[in-house]
Design a protein around this motif. Structure first.
Motif, short mmCIF file in Angstrom:
data_model
loop_
_atom_site.label_atom_id
_atom_site.label_comp_id
_atom_site.label_asym_id
_atom_site.label_seq_id
_atom_site.Cartn_x
_atom_site.Cartn_y
_atom_site.Cartn_z
N VAL A 249 -20.57 -11.37 2.54
CA VAL A 249 -21.52 -10.97 3.46
C VAL A 249 -20.91 -10.87 4.86
N PRO A 250 -20.33 -11.80 5.35
CA PRO A 250 -19.79 -11.47 6.82
C PRO A 250 -18.82 -10.19 6.84
N THR A 251 -17.94 -9.89 5.68
CA THR A 251 -17.43 -8.72 5.79
C THR A 251 -18.38 -7.39 6.07
N VAL A 252 -19.50 -7.18 5.39
CA VAL A 252 -20.45 -6.11 5.51
C VAL A 252 -20.87 -6.23 6.78
N ALA A 253 -21.22 -7.34 7.26
CA ALA A 253 -21.80 -7.45 8.79
C ALA A 253 -20.76 -6.99 9.75
N ARG A 254 -19.43 -7.42 9.75
CA ARG A 254 -18.28 -6.94 10.52
C ARG A 254 -18.27 -5.53 10.50
N MET A 255 -18.00 -4.97 9.30
CA MET A 255 -17.89 -3.63 9.46
C MET A 255 -18.91 -2.59 9.80
N VAL A 256 -20.41 -2.95 9.53
CA VAL A 256 -21.22 -2.10 10.11
C VAL A 256 -21.26 -2.28 11.60
N GLN A 257 -20.64 -3.26 12.26
CA GLN A 257 -20.53 -3.31 13.74
C GLN A 257 -19.33 -2.63 14.09
N LYS A 258 -18.44 -2.47 13.45
CA LYS A 258 -17.09 -1.66 13.83
C LYS A 258 -17.71 -0.19 13.70
N PRO B 72 -30.37 -4.39 -0.49
CA PRO B 72 -29.91 -5.64 0.36
C PRO B 72 -28.49 -5.71 0.73
N LEU B 73 -28.21 -6.45 1.91
CA LEU B 73 -26.88 -6.75 2.46
C LEU B 73 -26.31 -7.36 1.04
N THR B 74 -26.75 -8.50 0.76
CA THR B 74 -26.24 -9.25 -0.20
C THR B 74 -25.85 -8.47 -1.35
N ALA B 75 -26.80 -7.70 -1.81
CA ALA B 75 -26.21 -6.68 -3.09
C ALA B 75 -25.13 -5.76 -2.80
N LEU B 76 -25.12 -5.31 -1.53
CA LEU B 76 -23.96 -4.17 -1.28
C LEU B 76 -22.72 -5.16 -1.44
N ALA B 77 -22.78 -6.53 -0.83
CA ALA B 77 -21.32 -7.19 -0.85
C ALA B 77 -21.09 -7.52 -2.18
N LYS B 78 -22.06 -7.85 -3.10
CA LYS B 78 -21.44 -8.22 -4.38
C LYS B 78 -21.06 -7.10 -5.17
N ASP B 79 -21.64 -5.91 -5.11
CA ASP B 79 -21.29 -4.72 -5.68
C ASP B 79 -19.80 -4.32 -5.18
N ALA B 80 -19.44 -4.63 -4.05
CA ALA B 80 -18.01 -4.24 -3.46
C ALA B 80 -17.15 -5.41 -3.65
N ASN B 81 -17.60 -6.55 -4.11
CA ASN B 81 -16.99 -7.71 -4.16
C ASN B 81 -16.15 -8.12 -2.99
N TYR C 134 -26.79 -4.67 10.13
CA TYR C 134 -27.26 -4.01 8.83
C TYR C 134 -28.74 -3.34 8.96
N PRO C 135 -29.74 -3.80 9.42
CA PRO C 135 -30.86 -3.15 9.73
C PRO C 135 -30.74 -1.88 10.52
N ASP C 136 -29.94 -1.79 11.30
CA ASP C 136 -29.83 -0.32 12.23
C ASP C 136 -28.86 0.62 11.22
N PHE C 137 -28.05 0.03 10.70
CA PHE C 137 -27.18 0.66 9.55
C PHE C 137 -28.20 1.42 8.60
N LEU D 103 -29.25 5.52 7.68
CA LEU D 103 -29.12 6.08 6.45
C LEU D 103 -30.24 6.55 5.86
N ARG D 104 -31.52 5.84 6.25
CA ARG D 104 -32.54 6.39 5.51
C ARG D 104 -33.06 8.13 6.37
N GLU D 105 -32.62 7.94 7.61
CA GLU D 105 -32.85 9.35 8.49
C GLU D 105 -32.01 10.24 7.79
N GLU D 106 -30.98 10.05 7.44
CA GLU D 106 -29.91 10.95 6.84
C GLU D 106 -30.54 11.32 5.34
#
Length: 290
Positions: free
Chosen positions: A53-62, A41-50, A68-71, A75-78
């Motif tokens: 949540v908005p930081t995760v959303a901004r970075m995947v857009q960059k 989940p997005l929240t788990a990724l944000a927590k692991d990286a300290n 995040y769902p498209d990201f 990743l699953r295709e990879e």
């Protein structure tokens, strides 16, 4: 996702310099345990990286994703591409193969692999790998897998001429404890591991890492599970119109490394070459026409 397209790891590495401090912290956290880090989940990724949540959303857009769902979908295709069997890989190319002779199509794919690979290799990291492999004070261990053992043997044969103090680790895991018995802090393991990654190779890397050895990893664009343990990772594009992956780009990196290593201590290497030629002459191993 087309197999020859950029991986998410490629995109992250290309964008690192353009990210904010928090986004860069997130990016490095993703790369540290790639690709598993992005599957939760997005929240788990944000927590692991300290980070927030908005930081995760901004970075995947960059990185070029709508969210995040498209990201995660890419990743699953990879991941699916990572574990493809030879039959599945052949079917992928058979469905989308362009017209033209296989010589041209295969060559085009290899050239494209080389171009992508060289575009993402860090020259400083490559130079560091060469310095580690060239250092005669460090015992050098070279190991490959079911297919990559041929490249490991090729590298080992050349290193035998260039430098002393090295070992070719055979691909059977029941012999590894004997090799690891003498491995210690500062020694160097060159490990080859490409997709359909081998559990035995990962175990060897874990044991070598625990003993303080340095690891130089030759792998593919998706990166072996050994990657988090490696001091230097040299990734190659390997996809071609075939049921089998290509070793051409990996071999290019291996041969370039050989050329660089022989030049780092050319005086000593030249003496070893001359002595070897004398041994060849005495055994009459090769024919001479003069």
């Amino acid at each position: 996702m087309a197999e020859a397209a950029q991986t998410i790891s490629d995109r992250i590495q290309q964008k690192l310099e353009d990210l904010t401090r928090a986004e860069r912290q997130l990016a490095l956290s993703i790369l540290e345990n790639y690709p598993a880090s992005g599957l939760g989940p997005l929240t788990a990724l944000a927590k692991d990286a300290n980070v927030s949540v908005p930081t995760v959303a901004r970075m995947v857009q960059k990185l070029g994703y709508k969210g995040y769902p498209d990201f995660q979908a890419e990743l699953r295709e990879e991941l699916r591409a990572k574990v493809k069997s030879p039959i599945a890989k052949h079917e992928t190319w058979a469905e989308a193969a362009p017209s033209g002779h296989i010589l041209n199509r295969f060559t085009d794919a290899v050239i494209d692999n080389i171009r992508h690979t060289l575009g993402h290799i860090d020259p400083a990291g490559f130079d560091e790998a060469c310095a580690l492999v060239a250092d005669p004070a460090r015992h050098l261990y070279i190991v490959g897998g079911r297919i990559t053992h041929t490249m490991a043997e090729y590298l080992f044969l050349h290193m035998q001429v260039i430098r002393p103090n090295l070992t070719h680790v055979q691909s059977t895991s029941n012999t590894w404890p004997h090799y690891l018995l003498n491995a210690g802090k500062g020694d160097v393991f060159v490990i080859f591991d490409v997709r359909r990654y081998e559990n035995n190779t990962l175990k060897l890397a874990e044991l070598a890492h625990a003993r303080g050895a340095k690891i130089v990893l030759f792998t593919d664009q998706w990166r072996s599970p050994v990657h988090p343990l490696a001091d230097i990772t040299l990734s190659s594009r390997i996809v071609v119109p075939s049921a089998w992956d290509s070793a051409a780009t990996t071999l290019l990196l291996v041969e370039t490394l050989i050329a660089a290593v022989q030049g780092l201590h050319w005086g000593e290497t030249k003496e070893r070459m001359q002595e070897l030629e004398e041994i060849f002459d005495s055994t009459k191993l090769f024919r001479k026409f003069t």
